[in-house]
Write a protein that holds these residues in place. Structure first.
Motif, PDB file in Angstrom:
ATOM      1  N   SER A  76      32.300 -11.771   6.327  1.00 19.11           N
ATOM      2  CA  SER A  76      31.664 -10.500   6.754  1.00 19.11           C
ATOM      3  C   SER A  76      32.900  -9.687   7.529  1.00 19.11           C
ATOM      4  CB  SER A  76      30.774 -11.030   8.157  1.00 19.11           C
ATOM      5  OG  SER A  76      30.218  -9.800   8.676  1.00 19.11           O
ATOM      6  N   GLY A  77      32.954  -8.552   7.144  1.00 20.23           N
ATOM      7  CA  GLY A  77      33.911  -7.508   8.016  1.00 20.23           C
ATOM      8  C   GLY A  77      35.455  -7.834   7.377  1.00 20.23           C
ATOM      9  N   VAL A  78      35.838  -8.598   6.564  1.00 21.07           N
ATOM     10  CA  VAL A  78      37.162  -8.913   6.096  1.00 21.07           C
ATOM     11  C   VAL A  78      37.380  -8.531   4.672  1.00 21.07           C
ATOM     12  CG1 VAL A  78      38.825 -10.638   5.758  1.00 21.07           C
ATOM     13  CG2 VAL A  78      37.444 -10.586   7.868  1.00 21.07           C
ATOM     14  N   LEU A  79      38.088  -7.718   4.014  1.00 19.89           N
ATOM     15  CA  LEU A  79      38.393  -7.279   2.844  1.00 19.89           C
ATOM     16  C   LEU A  79      39.584  -8.452   2.584  1.00 19.89           C
ATOM     17  CD1 LEU A  79      38.056  -5.707   0.380  1.00 19.89           C
ATOM     18  CD2 LEU A  79      39.904  -4.094   1.286  1.00 19.89           C
ATOM     19  N   ASP A  80      39.255  -9.117   1.391  1.00 20.05           N
ATOM     20  CA  ASP A  80      40.102 -10.105   0.957  1.00 20.05           C
ATOM     21  C   ASP A  80      41.689  -9.496   0.511  1.00 20.05           C
ATOM     22  OD1 ASP A  80      40.178 -13.154  -0.198  1.00 20.05           O
ATOM     23  OD2 ASP A  80      41.225 -11.851  -1.700  1.00 20.05           O
ATOM     24  N   PRO A  81      42.735 -10.099   0.672  1.00 21.96           N
ATOM     25  CA  PRO A  81      43.831  -9.374   0.370  1.00 21.96           C
ATOM     26  C   PRO A  81      43.948  -9.030  -1.221  1.00 21.96           C
ATOM     27  CG  PRO A  81      44.236 -10.928   1.898  1.00 21.96           C
ATOM     28  CD  PRO A  81      42.940 -11.180   1.554  1.00 21.96           C
ATOM     29  N   LEU A  82      43.401  -9.955  -1.928  1.00 24.49           N
ATOM     30  CA  LEU A  82      43.308  -9.932  -3.523  1.00 24.49           C
ATOM     31  C   LEU A  82      42.647  -8.803  -3.853  1.00 24.49           C
ATOM     32  CD1 LEU A  82      43.359 -13.530  -4.782  1.00 24.49           C
ATOM     33  CD2 LEU A  82      45.262 -12.064  -4.847  1.00 24.49           C
ATOM     34  N   ALA A  83      41.432  -8.593  -3.338  1.00 27.25           N
ATOM     35  CA  ALA A  83      40.422  -7.467  -3.355  1.00 27.25           C
ATOM     36  C   ALA A  83      41.176  -6.212  -3.179  1.00 27.25           C
ATOM     37  CB  ALA A  83      39.085  -7.653  -2.683  1.00 27.25           C
ATOM     38  N   ALA A  84      41.837  -6.241  -1.946  1.00 24.59           N
ATOM     39  CA  ALA A  84      42.545  -4.950  -1.385  1.00 24.59           C
ATOM     40  C   ALA A  84      43.754  -4.426  -2.402  1.00 24.59           C
ATOM     41  CB  ALA A  84      43.019  -5.185  -0.078  1.00 24.59           C
ATOM     42  N   ARG A  85      44.493  -5.463  -2.999  1.00 24.27           N
ATOM     43  CA  ARG A  85      45.403  -5.168  -4.042  1.00 24.27           C
ATOM     44  C   ARG A  85      44.983  -4.622  -5.292  1.00 24.27           C
ATOM     45  NH1 ARG A  85      48.248  -9.784  -6.994  1.00 24.27           N
ATOM     46  NH2 ARG A  85      46.516  -9.556  -8.196  1.00 24.27           N
ATOM     47  N   ALA A  86      43.664  -4.946  -5.618  1.00 24.14           N
ATOM     48  CA  ALA A  86      43.043  -4.616  -6.832  1.00 24.14           C
ATOM     49  C   ALA A  86      42.090  -3.634  -6.657  1.00 24.14           C
ATOM     50  CB  ALA A  86      42.392  -5.709  -7.517  1.00 24.14           C
ATOM     51  N   ASP A  87      41.871  -2.925  -5.400  1.00 21.62           N
ATOM     52  CA  ASP A  87      41.285  -1.821  -5.237  1.00 21.62           C
ATOM     53  C   ASP A  87      39.548  -1.931  -5.532  1.00 21.62           C
ATOM     54  OD1 ASP A  87      40.640   0.837  -3.908  1.00 21.62           O
ATOM     55  OD2 ASP A  87      41.075   1.638  -5.926  1.00 21.62           O
ATOM     56  N   VAL A  88      39.248  -3.125  -5.282  1.00 25.89           N
ATOM     57  CA  VAL A  88      37.791  -3.666  -5.319  1.00 25.89           C
ATOM     58  C   VAL A  88      37.225  -3.800  -4.242  1.00 25.89           C
ATOM     59  CG1 VAL A  88      37.879  -4.078  -7.867  1.00 25.89           C
ATOM     60  CG2 VAL A  88      38.393  -5.768  -6.192  1.00 25.89           C
ATOM     61  N   ALA A  89      35.883  -3.996  -3.978  1.00 28.32           N
ATOM     62  CA  ALA A  89      35.096  -4.030  -2.706  1.00 28.32           C
ATOM     63  C   ALA A  89      34.935  -5.635  -2.312  1.00 28.32           C
ATOM     64  CB  ALA A  89      33.751  -3.516  -2.667  1.00 28.32           C
ATOM     65  N   GLN A  90      35.366  -6.654  -3.362  1.00 26.57           N
ATOM     66  CA  GLN A  90      35.260  -7.980  -2.880  1.00 26.57           C
ATOM     67  C   GLN A  90      36.039  -8.803  -4.135  1.00 26.57           C
ATOM     68  OE1 GLN A  90      31.038  -9.265  -3.724  1.00 26.57           O
ATOM     69  NE2 GLN A  90      30.728  -7.138  -4.775  1.00 26.57           N
ATOM     70  N   LYS A  91      36.340 -10.091  -3.550  1.00 24.01           N
ATOM     71  CA  LYS A  91      37.394 -10.820  -4.459  1.00 24.01           C
ATOM     72  C   LYS A  91      36.950 -11.124  -5.807  1.00 24.01           C
ATOM     73  CE  LYS A  91      38.347 -15.380  -3.658  1.00 24.01           C
ATOM     74  NZ  LYS A  91      38.925 -16.556  -3.499  1.00 24.01           N
ATOM     75  N   CYS A  92      35.514 -11.410  -5.834  1.00 21.87           N
ATOM     76  CA  CYS A  92      34.710 -12.018  -7.024  1.00 21.87           C
ATOM     77  C   CYS A  92      34.994 -11.172  -8.080  1.00 21.87           C
ATOM     78  CB  CYS A  92      33.573 -12.467  -6.780  1.00 21.87           C
ATOM     79  SG  CYS A  92      32.529 -11.200  -6.639  1.00 21.87           S
ATOM     80  N   VAL A  93      35.280  -9.892  -8.051  1.00 21.48           N
ATOM     81  CA  VAL A  93      35.459  -8.865  -9.162  1.00 21.48           C
ATOM     82  C   VAL A  93      37.048  -8.426  -9.439  1.00 21.48           C
ATOM     83  CG1 VAL A  93      33.028  -7.732  -8.853  1.00 21.48           C
ATOM     84  CG2 VAL A  93      35.133  -6.876  -7.733  1.00 21.48           C
TER      85      VAL A  93
END
Length: 270
Positions: free
Chosen positions: A19-36
């Motif tokens: 909740s309220g935290v963007l995973d670093p891997l998601a941020a690098r990939a420019d997606v909303a959540q790590k699973c994608v």
């Protein structure tokens, strides 16, 4: 081939986000959540769903997610939804309540895995289901031996559980045989990661089992038997044949390791 008692297993794939935290891997990939996040050229949730769906032991697939729209937009997943094979269940505030949400109304037995278990293949899921069925356990957890994990990749895992019969790593895949056994999910309410935070074992399993764990007293089967008495039903460890089952995409290091293993696998297939 189906499961030993011809019962199809329900798969819960945990694809939530903090909740309220963007995973670093998601941020690098420019997606909303790590699973994608793409791993080996494919969103990790798509890879896991495809391998789960290809396992003939699995029936219904339930993806537990906080933001299902981004996942549902993946064509192969949309197709499974259209076919009625896959449904989404809402993620909750914490992991345990997300498991309860995913299991609500499901047919047992249930296999729980995670959206970042990118290296599992259909045969690995079949192996886990077959071993769980054969054990007649109420609940079970997949483990991989240290030597096998290091053989898959020397950087695959840094820390291991120590028992008298060897060192093992958790594979983030679990078995829930009945609604009664679903209470085993409470073990994870503190967040899991017992190697990093061993005090959580005292909360989940009791102080005596914490001492046994820290000192490496007894086999993994003995520790699980002690825990079984605490919960009131049989819980067992299931050792996987392939060490890569213990490697998930947790951070930059394991992302690199996973892509490396996938590349070797593709090269071998070619």
């Amino acid at each position: 081939m189906t499961t030993p008692n011809d019962t199809k297993v329900t798969a819960l794939i945990m694809a939530g986000k903090r909740s309220g935290v963007l995973d670093p891997l998601a941020a690098r990939a420019d997606v909303a959540q790590k699973c994608v996040v793409p791993v080996g050229g494919m969103p990790m949730i798509e890879r896991v769903v495809a391998n789960v769906a290809a396992c003939d032991r699995i029936g219904e697939i339930r993806v537990v997610a906080h933001e299902p729209e981004e996942i549902a937009a993946i064509p192969s997943i949309a197709k499974l939804v259209e076919e009625g094979r896959l449904v989404f269940r809402p993620g909750a505030f914490n992991l345990v309540d997300s498991v309860f949400s995913g299991a609500d109304g499901a047919t047992y037995p249930i296999m729980i895995t995670t959206a970042d278990n990118c290296l599992w293949l259909p045969d690995d899921f079949a192996e886990f289901v077959d071993k769980a069925q054969a054990s007649e356990a109420g609940a079970a957890a997949a483990l991989a031996r240290k030597e096998d994990v290091r053989s898959a990749d020397p950087e695959g895992q840094k820390k291991f559980y120590e028992f008298s019969d060897g060192e093992f790593s958790n594979c983030n895949t679990y078995w829930i045989g009945s609604a009664k056994a679903l209470s085993a999910a409470e073990i994870m309410r503190g967040g899991g990661q017992f190697v990093k935070f061993p005090k959580r074992i005292a909360q989940a399993f009791g102080v005596i089992n914490l001492v046994r764990f820290v000192l490496g007293w007894g086999t993994k089967e003995k520790l699980f038997a002690q825990v079984s008495r605490r919960f009131g039903f049989k819980m067992v460890p299931l050792e996987m044949d392939n060490g890569y089952c213990a490697i998930d995409v947790d951070n930059e290091r394991t992302f690199t390791v996973t892509e490396r293993v996938l590349a070797r696998r593709s090269g071998a297939a070619a």
